[in-house]
Scaffold this active site. Structure first.
Site, short mmCIF file in Angstrom:
data_model
loop_
_atom_site.label_atom_id
_atom_site.label_comp_id
_atom_site.label_asym_id
_atom_site.label_seq_id
_atom_site.Cartn_x
_atom_site.Cartn_y
_atom_site.Cartn_z
N GLY A 108 -2.39 -7.67 14.27
CA GLY A 108 -2.36 -7.49 12.81
C GLY A 108 -3.74 -7.46 12.17
O GLY A 108 -3.88 -7.71 10.97
N GLY A 161 -3.29 -5.65 18.69
CA GLY A 161 -1.87 -5.98 18.47
C GLY A 161 -1.70 -7.30 17.73
O GLY A 161 -0.66 -7.94 17.83
N SER A 167 -6.92 -3.19 14.71
CA SER A 167 -7.74 -2.63 15.79
C SER A 167 -7.54 -1.11 15.86
O SER A 167 -8.48 -0.38 16.17
CB SER A 167 -7.40 -3.28 17.13
OG SER A 167 -6.02 -3.16 17.40
N ASP A 203 0.82 -1.22 0.00
CA ASP A 203 0.00 0.00 0.00
C ASP A 203 0.86 1.27 0.00
O ASP A 203 0.61 2.19 -0.77
CB ASP A 203 -1.07 0.01 1.11
CG ASP A 203 -0.56 -0.06 2.54
OD1 ASP A 203 0.67 -0.28 2.73
OD2 ASP A 203 -1.37 0.11 3.47
N ASP A 216 -5.68 -0.22 5.90
CA ASP A 216 -6.49 -0.65 7.04
C ASP A 216 -7.69 0.27 7.26
O ASP A 216 -8.83 -0.18 7.45
CB ASP A 216 -5.63 -0.68 8.31
CG ASP A 216 -4.41 -1.56 8.14
OD1 ASP A 216 -4.36 -2.32 7.16
OD2 ASP A 216 -3.50 -1.47 8.99
C1 GLA Z 1 -0.04 -2.50 8.47
C2 GLA Z 1 -0.27 -1.09 7.91
C3 GLA Z 1 -0.86 -1.14 6.50
C4 GLA Z 1 -0.02 -2.06 5.59
C5 GLA Z 1 0.26 -3.40 6.27
C6 GLA Z 1 1.23 -4.25 5.48
O1 GLA Z 1 -1.25 -3.16 8.64
O2 GLA Z 1 -1.16 -0.39 8.75
O3 GLA Z 1 -0.96 0.14 5.96
O4 GLA Z 1 1.16 -1.42 5.20
O5 GLA Z 1 0.78 -3.25 7.58
O6 GLA Z 1 0.66 -4.64 4.30
#
Ligand code: GLA
Length: 408
Positions: A135, A133, A138, A45, A183
């Site tokens: 991934g 925390g 949140s 991203d 996200d």
């Molecule tokens: C985190 C970041 C996102 C993206 C991912 C990896 O979730 O918030 O913007 O870069 O890592 O794909």
């Protein structure tokens, strides 16, 4: 929407509304913003690339009402903590005076006001079911919930894409994590039954139906908490350095999104050198991941459209291999778990999701074998500690939760 989910949201709504001070004669609003899993397109991203996330049925639920003046009182119900701050003193340099969670709330309000919107005092309370925390975004869900609720209780409007950008700016400039847009985008613009194919450069996106025959599980291996942070920002710097190096060779490269297989050869041929404070060999591996991951995103979107489940699984697993070997954001423990899960009945493919260095694993499973997979996975452990897992499904982005509401 199933009864289980509406009752889960209803319970959270009651808890957050119940936490607001009683007997104030101003209307209360409640919103729910989902977390996400990313099917593919990791660390693409912020390189202007492609991503394919789904918003999932885990939410941050926040209630709030207006208060006179410009003070905000926020209650974090799960931590039993409360923060008080004034909208007039929201400079990012003051962020460190706030508890961690309150920085996301205050940062989002600060970022909203940068849009030229004038907010008033508020009382806010939130809880949630997005594991923290791990991934699963949140923090983005907290930002999007805060922004959407603040707009609602002030009767203000902002396009959802802008709301996602408001959240990202809060995280970049207020909290200090240099994340991309994925996200917050997923939490704001998710759609039931759909994955979001987003071009992070143009911000154009398509909603892709997730094939009926596929089910998703989020798996938390023992000790899976993510240790991202500095590692994440470092990867971002490496990608930007790789793009600068390539731009010196071939003007027109603005980000790794623009790099081709030939550009990768240039990096490979300079592998013994240093560039700025990086080994070019490292920059080559990072760039190769991004270039190949971008094509995998487009290939996976096609595979979903063609109901080619084998290809979906293969691409998901290849993404993990690349995050492990080229981008180097996995851990040996995670690699073992990904392999164990991939070998279970019904599993089409598995990979780590999110920023890396721990967190969660996504397992993509044939729906007809989902129960078989669930039982097999739930019986796995490491050193006596069991793995935790839950099925998840694509849901709508942030929305209001009313009394008995069926809108999620
Ligand atoms: C985190 C970041 C996102 C993206 C991912 C990896 O979730 O918030 O913007 O870069 O890592 O794909």
């Amino acid at each position: 929407m199933t009864n289980r989910l509406s009752s889960e949201l209803e319970q959270m709504r009651r808890a957050t509304e119940g936490a607001l001070e009683a007997a104030v004669d101003t209307p209360v609003k409640t919103v729910a913003a989902p977390g996400r899993v990313n099917l593919i397109g990791e660390h693409t991203d912020y390189n202007d690339g492609f991503v394919l996330p789904v918003a999932i049925d885990r939410w941050v639920v926040m209630s709030g009402r207006r208060r006179p003046g410009r003070e905000v009182v926020a209650h974090a119900l799960d931590r039993q903590e409360r923060a008080l701050f004034s909208l007039d003193e929201l400079d990012p340099s003051l962020a460190r005076n706030l508890p961690d969670w309150a920085r996301y709330v205050a940062g989002t309000l600060w970022s909203l006001e940068l849009e030229g919107l004038r907010l008033g005092g508020m009382e806010l309370a939130f809880t949630g079911s997005v594991p923290q925390g791990m991934g699963l975004s949140s923090s983005a869900a907290l930002e999007v919930a805060t922004g959407f609720l603040a707009l609602r209780i002030h009767g203000l409007e902002l396009p959802r894409l802008r709301l996602a950008q408001v959240g990202q700016r809060a995280e970049n400039q207020y909290v200090g994590v240099n994340c991309g847009i994925m996200d917050q985008f997923a939490s704001a613009l998710g759609a039931a039954g759909r994955a979001l194919l987003l071009d992070c450069r143009s911000l154009e996106y398509r909603l892709l139906p997730v094939p009926q025959g596929i089910a998703f599980f989020v798996v938390h291996p023992p000790q899976g908490r993510t240790l991202a942070g500095s590692g994440y920002n470092r990867r971002r710097q490496e990608c930007e350095a790789a793009a600068r190096l390539l731009a010196g060779e071939r003007p027109g490269i603005r980000a790794l999104r623009d790099a081709t297989a030939d550009d990768l050869k240039v990096l490979a041929s300079r592998a013994g050198e240093r560039y700025e404070d990086h080994e070019v060999a490292n920059l080559y591996r990072r760039a190769r991941h991004v270039v190949e991951e971008n094509s995998r995103v487009l290939a996976l979107a096609r595979a979903m459209e063609e109901d080619d489940f084998a290809a979906v699984g293969r691409l998901v697993s290849q993404s993990h291999g690349s995050l492990r070997d080229l981008f180097e954001v996995s851990t040996p423990a995670f690699d073992r778990w990904v392999e164990r899960l991939a070998g279970l009945p019904g599993c089409l493919g598995a990979r780590m999701v999110g920023g890396g260095f721990g967190g969660s694993i996504l397992a993509v499973v044939r729906r007809e074998e989902a129960e078989l997979f669930r039982r097999a996975a739930a019986s796995l452990d490491e050193g006596g500690e069991a793995v935790r897992l839950f099925p998840c499904r694509p849901v709508d982005g942030v929305g209001e939760v009313g009394r008995g509401s069926e809108n999620r």
